[in-house]
Design a protein around this motif. Sequence first.
Motif, short mmCIF file in Angstrom:
data_model
loop_
_atom_site.label_atom_id
_atom_site.label_comp_id
_atom_site.label_asym_id
_atom_site.label_seq_id
_atom_site.Cartn_x
_atom_site.Cartn_y
_atom_site.Cartn_z
N SER A 304 -9.92 30.05 46.16
CA SER A 304 -10.02 30.02 44.77
C SER A 304 -10.05 31.54 44.12
N PRO A 305 -9.81 32.19 43.06
CA PRO A 305 -9.93 33.56 42.59
C PRO A 305 -11.47 33.79 42.65
N LYS A 306 -12.14 32.77 42.13
CA LYS A 306 -13.64 32.98 41.81
C LYS A 306 -14.89 32.58 42.89
N THR A 307 -14.01 32.31 44.10
CA THR A 307 -15.18 32.15 45.01
C THR A 307 -15.99 30.75 44.78
N LEU A 308 -15.00 29.52 44.29
CA LEU A 308 -15.90 28.58 43.50
C LEU A 308 -16.13 27.50 44.69
N ILE A 309 -15.82 27.65 45.94
CA ILE A 309 -16.19 26.51 46.89
C ILE A 309 -16.87 26.95 48.08
N LEU A 310 -16.82 28.38 48.35
CA LEU A 310 -17.16 28.81 49.79
C LEU A 310 -18.77 28.43 49.85
N GLY A 311 -19.00 27.79 50.84
CA GLY A 311 -20.09 27.31 51.30
C GLY A 311 -20.78 26.09 50.76
N ARG A 312 -19.92 25.64 50.05
CA ARG A 312 -20.48 24.17 49.38
C ARG A 312 -20.53 23.32 50.37
N VAL A 313 -21.67 22.20 50.15
CA VAL A 313 -21.99 21.23 51.07
C VAL A 313 -21.68 20.00 50.69
N VAL A 314 -21.05 19.03 51.30
CA VAL A 314 -21.03 17.73 50.97
C VAL A 314 -21.42 16.96 51.93
N LEU A 315 -21.64 15.29 51.67
CA LEU A 315 -22.23 14.49 52.46
C LEU A 315 -21.13 13.54 52.55
N LEU A 316 -20.42 13.29 53.48
CA LEU A 316 -19.12 12.59 53.49
C LEU A 316 -19.39 10.92 53.32
N ASP A 317 -18.68 10.37 52.32
CA ASP A 317 -18.71 9.24 51.96
C ASP A 317 -17.20 8.81 51.52
N LEU A 318 -16.58 8.22 52.47
CA LEU A 318 -15.24 7.95 52.22
C LEU A 318 -14.52 6.67 52.62
N PRO A 319 -13.85 6.02 51.88
CA PRO A 319 -12.96 4.63 52.53
C PRO A 319 -12.12 4.93 53.57
N PHE A 320 -11.90 5.99 53.72
CA PHE A 320 -10.78 6.22 54.84
C PHE A 320 -11.35 7.38 55.97
N LYS A 321 -10.69 7.51 57.02
CA LYS A 321 -11.02 8.49 57.94
C LYS A 321 -10.45 9.83 57.83
N VAL A 322 -10.94 10.88 58.21
CA VAL A 322 -10.62 12.15 57.89
C VAL A 322 -10.89 13.00 59.13
N LEU A 323 -10.07 13.96 59.45
CA LEU A 323 -10.30 14.81 60.70
C LEU A 323 -10.90 15.94 60.36
N HIS A 324 -11.67 16.55 61.49
CA HIS A 324 -12.25 17.79 61.43
C HIS A 324 -11.63 19.09 61.81
N ASN A 325 -11.18 19.55 60.57
CA ASN A 325 -10.21 20.66 60.67
C ASN A 325 -10.85 21.77 60.84
N GLN A 326 -10.28 22.91 61.28
CA GLN A 326 -10.84 24.10 61.42
C GLN A 326 -11.25 24.87 59.93
N ARG A 327 -12.37 25.63 59.88
CA ARG A 327 -12.75 26.36 58.74
C ARG A 327 -13.76 25.21 57.82
N ILE A 328 -13.71 24.02 58.48
CA ILE A 328 -14.58 23.22 58.00
C ILE A 328 -15.88 22.88 58.91
N GLY A 329 -17.10 23.36 58.21
CA GLY A 329 -18.21 23.03 59.07
C GLY A 329 -18.95 21.92 59.25
N LYS A 330 -19.22 21.28 60.51
CA LYS A 330 -20.27 19.93 60.52
C LYS A 330 -21.75 20.71 60.55
N ILE A 331 -22.37 20.14 59.73
CA ILE A 331 -23.99 20.31 59.94
C ILE A 331 -24.62 19.60 60.87
N VAL A 332 -25.07 20.04 61.86
CA VAL A 332 -25.89 19.11 62.60
C VAL A 332 -27.35 19.60 62.71
N LEU A 333 -28.26 18.67 62.31
CA LEU A 333 -29.79 18.95 62.16
C LEU A 333 -30.55 18.72 63.63
#
Length: 437
Positions: A304-333
């Motif tokens: 995005s031209p204004k760096t609107l999403i870089l570093g944003r963190v989400v808590l996954l909650d979806l009704p379908f499965k998704v694959l862990h693609n590269q450039r998406i980081g999984k945060i492990v406590l």
Amino acid sequence: MLSKPVWQEEKLGKYAYIKGRIGWRGLKASEYTHDGAYLIAGNHIIAGQVNWSDCDHISMRRYLESREIALEEGDIILTKDGTIGRVAIIDKLPGLATINSTMMLIRVRSPLVPRYVYHYLTGDNFQKLVADKVSGSSIPHIFQRDMVELTIPVPSESEQHYIAEILDSIDSAIAHTSSLIAKLKHIKAGLLNDLLTRGLDKNGEFRDAIAHPEQFQDSPLGRIPKDWEITILSQEIEILHGYAFKGEYFADSPPGEVLLVPGNFHREGGLYFDKNNIKYYQGTIPNSTFLKNGDLLTVMTDLSPKTLILGRVVLLDLPFKVLHNQRIGKIVLKSPNLWNKEFLMLVMNSNRVRENIISNATGTTVRHTSPERITRNIVAKPKIQEQKKIADIIDAQNIHIRAEEDYLNKLKLQKKGLMDDLLTGRVRVDTSQKITA
């Protein structure tokens, strides 16, 4: 049920003065003033109205050169060049006003009613013409002849007035709800700032650094509650890279499993999926690459031209499965019993942390961060009970905002349906103020 005589269709130019200006022959800096005539451009149109506070002002000499496009109350204006098809109606003039060379003036006369014509131009029939022009040209234009030749249904003037009143009413509800959502988001931002710096006392109230300075301590993050710990994220979490799926097996439509990509991260937080940003993978999939609801995820590449999403963190909650693609980081406590995930998400999405991530990103057009750059951030860590209370307060705010956003979407769908019915004559209205089908 009212009888439905066919409405006569007429060319707009038969009952309207339509005029645009080719250019201003180069306005000089000295010809802009602080209190001269308003000069309206397309970016000043918001939700069918002119945002007068953003308009430039021009000298009286320049204004008088273009009296043929001097605005009057009841005029309709639209963008004819570039981002075409934005429409506004001039309900009230705060002073002398005119339009710049990207705009067009439409001034209707009887038997057409200005507000009826305004609503018609925001409807599907005219906007289809706009869409056709956008798809057919790299620099789209609406020409004066397009508007002169545009056909428009002409009900009786009383019916036009009533159609406009109905649509005005729902526009008012939309504007009110939009304003409420903006206020709720502003309140939430202020509340979050206080919660992440002052926290809550044992009674669930904000701590007061002025009344009770003994409850606070100095820290690299400023004054924070004395019982909060300062820690570096690298001691608390690790961030795992996604799998490098092969591009040759990517698809824009099923079959296949859904890939989580940076484009699914919304600029205001959370994830979204639509026909333009869903990617499917049709190759062989390692089982370990499926993400689970409850996973904390961050995006490490931003186009995005204004760096609107870089570093944003989400808590996954979806009704379908998704694959862990590269450039998406999984945060492990590292110590799950010491962190509330919702609270950690709030901390990592805070302006301070994200601004630090963005300032240390690499790349120009495409910005990149890394687990190392993210985890070098210093954060405050309250006790987990306080973390949960803070997260619950913000969650309640989010629920309120989502409820109003859902209502806003319903209003917009209702308006779309009403416009389709009323502006085609499929549903007729009469002066007894009843809609009949």
